[in-house]
Design a protein around this motif. Sequence first.
Motif, PDB file in Angstrom:
ATOM      1  N   GLN A  95      -6.729  -9.642   6.234  1.00 34.25           N
ATOM      2  CA  GLN A  95      -7.008  -8.213   6.068  1.00 34.25           C
ATOM      3  C   GLN A  95      -8.382  -7.968   5.453  1.00 34.25           C
ATOM      4  OE1 GLN A  95      -4.777  -9.901   4.308  1.00 34.25           O
ATOM      5  NE2 GLN A  95      -5.479  -9.702   2.193  1.00 34.25           N
ATOM      6  N   LEU A  96      -8.951  -8.978   4.801  1.00 39.60           N
ATOM      7  CA  LEU A  96     -10.269  -8.807   4.186  1.00 39.60           C
ATOM      8  C   LEU A  96     -11.376  -8.638   5.219  1.00 39.60           C
ATOM      9  CD1 LEU A  96      -9.970 -11.427   1.307  1.00 39.60           C
ATOM     10  CD2 LEU A  96      -9.977  -8.941   1.062  1.00 39.60           C
ATOM     11  N   TRP A 109     -11.137  -6.542   7.636  1.00 33.64           N
ATOM     12  CA  TRP A 109     -11.156  -5.144   8.061  1.00 33.64           C
ATOM     13  C   TRP A 109     -12.290  -4.427   7.332  1.00 33.64           C
ATOM     14  CZ3 TRP A 109     -10.133  -2.239  11.846  1.00 33.64           C
ATOM     15  CH2 TRP A 109      -9.998  -0.862  11.704  1.00 33.64           C
ATOM     16  N   ARG A 149     -12.428  -3.259   3.512  1.00 32.56           N
ATOM     17  CA  ARG A 149     -11.276  -3.743   2.754  1.00 32.56           C
ATOM     18  C   ARG A 149     -11.690  -4.480   1.484  1.00 32.56           C
ATOM     19  NH1 ARG A 149      -7.259  -2.656   0.104  1.00 32.56           N
ATOM     20  NH2 ARG A 149      -6.312  -4.500  -0.790  1.00 32.56           N
ATOM     21  N   ALA A 204     -12.491  -1.987  -1.099  1.00 37.56           N
ATOM     22  CA  ALA A 204     -11.277  -1.335  -1.603  1.00 37.56           C
ATOM     23  C   ALA A 204     -10.495  -2.284  -2.499  1.00 37.56           C
ATOM     24  CB  ALA A 204     -10.413  -0.878  -0.432  1.00 37.56           C
ATOM     25  N   SER A 205     -10.431  -3.552  -2.099  1.00 34.47           N
ATOM     26  CA  SER A 205      -9.678  -4.541  -2.871  1.00 34.47           C
ATOM     27  C   SER A 205     -10.244  -4.716  -4.269  1.00 34.47           C
ATOM     28  CB  SER A 205      -9.670  -5.883  -2.129  1.00 34.47           C
ATOM     29  OG  SER A 205      -8.993  -6.865  -2.887  1.00 34.47           O
ATOM     30  N   GLU A 245      -9.314  -1.834  -6.407  1.00 36.47           N
ATOM     31  CA  GLU A 245      -7.920  -1.918  -6.843  1.00 36.47           C
ATOM     32  C   GLU A 245      -7.788  -2.913  -7.995  1.00 36.47           C
ATOM     33  OE1 GLU A 245      -6.148  -2.975  -3.131  1.00 36.47           O
ATOM     34  OE2 GLU A 245      -6.792  -1.081  -2.212  1.00 36.47           O
ATOM     35  N   HIS A 258      -1.440  -2.329  -4.484  1.00 35.32           N
ATOM     36  CA  HIS A 258      -2.495  -3.238  -4.016  1.00 35.32           C
ATOM     37  C   HIS A 258      -1.987  -4.098  -2.860  1.00 35.32           C
ATOM     38  CE1 HIS A 258      -5.736  -6.151  -4.060  1.00 35.32           C
ATOM     39  NE2 HIS A 258      -4.970  -7.118  -4.533  1.00 35.32           N
ATOM     40  N   ALA A 296      -1.567  -1.980   0.204  1.00 35.56           N
ATOM     41  CA  ALA A 296      -2.870  -1.685   0.800  1.00 35.56           C
ATOM     42  C   ALA A 296      -3.345  -2.856   1.656  1.00 35.56           C
ATOM     43  CB  ALA A 296      -3.889  -1.368  -0.298  1.00 35.56           C
ATOM     44  N   GLN A 297      -3.024  -4.078   1.228  1.00 38.12           N
ATOM     45  CA  GLN A 297      -3.344  -5.251   2.041  1.00 38.12           C
ATOM     46  C   GLN A 297      -2.626  -5.167   3.385  1.00 38.12           C
ATOM     47  OE1 GLN A 297      -2.825  -9.080   0.170  1.00 38.12           O
ATOM     48  NE2 GLN A 297      -3.529  -8.335  -1.808  1.00 38.12           N
ATOM     49  N   ALA A 304      -4.251  -2.602   5.663  1.00 40.90           N
ATOM     50  CA  ALA A 304      -5.495  -3.110   6.238  1.00 40.90           C
ATOM     51  C   ALA A 304      -5.209  -4.127   7.330  1.00 40.90           C
ATOM     52  CB  ALA A 304      -6.360  -3.730   5.144  1.00 40.90           C
ATOM     53  N   LEU A 342      -6.334  -3.862  11.220  1.00 43.94           N
ATOM     54  CA  LEU A 342      -7.105  -4.925  11.865  1.00 43.94           C
ATOM     55  C   LEU A 342      -6.427  -5.383  13.146  1.00 43.94           C
ATOM     56  CD1 LEU A 342      -9.433  -6.983  11.813  1.00 43.94           C
ATOM     57  CD2 LEU A 342      -7.964  -8.472  10.423  1.00 43.94           C
TER      58      LEU A 342
END
Length: 229
Positions: A169-170, A172, A175, A178-179, A182, A205, A208-209, A212, A216
């Motif tokens: 997801q990182l 995306w 992301r 955003a991470s 968080e 958190h 949210a992963q 994302a 993706l």
Amino acid sequence: MAEPIPLRRPSLHEEVATRLRNMIFERQLLPGQWVDELALARDWQISRTPLREALKVLAAEGLVVPVPRQGSKVAEIPEDEADELLPVMALLEGRCAFEAVRKARDADIRRLQRLHEQLEKHAAAHDIEAYYRANHEFHSAVQALAGNRWLDRATGDLRRFVRLLRGRQLHWPGRIEASINEHRVLLDAIVQRDAARAERVMHDHLLAQLAALKALRQHERAQGAPHAG
């Protein structure tokens, strides 16, 4: 009574299991890939017996899938299972954060702050691989601070499967930014020793992963790109 003959390298298969596990988590062995027992035995200069024993351990953990008369494949996390896994992990990690805040000493919080500094560094450089590794270390540290063996067992068992996703997801857009945001909110709750807020932030958190990851995957499908998990 005769002296017992000591066993030679009784934990060899455990060492092999650890090495294989790390190869899977570091994506040196990819989801769905066959484990080449002959090549590994040759490269590591061991017989196939400890290798097969190690594969049994990983099969019991769900990291590899044995296929009769063919060998073992690295496990894959289908999309629907990832969608079910991460909300459960959100509940567990939220509880880890809650209990960690209640039990953490000042020195423990300072260690989390140092780990967070590494996250900040990697986020600023947009180094996804380094951020992923530091993120895993941070979350594992919170889990350890919770000091609850039942929670640790459940969270640790499921974390192995989350690691199969390898922080996809990182990738995306936005992301990683955003991470780290968080994480800043989470760290503030920890420093303020607000256990309830830390639990909520950690829970959100993880969700949210998942959001994302779904975004993706939808993008990859729209582009016709291959994806894993």
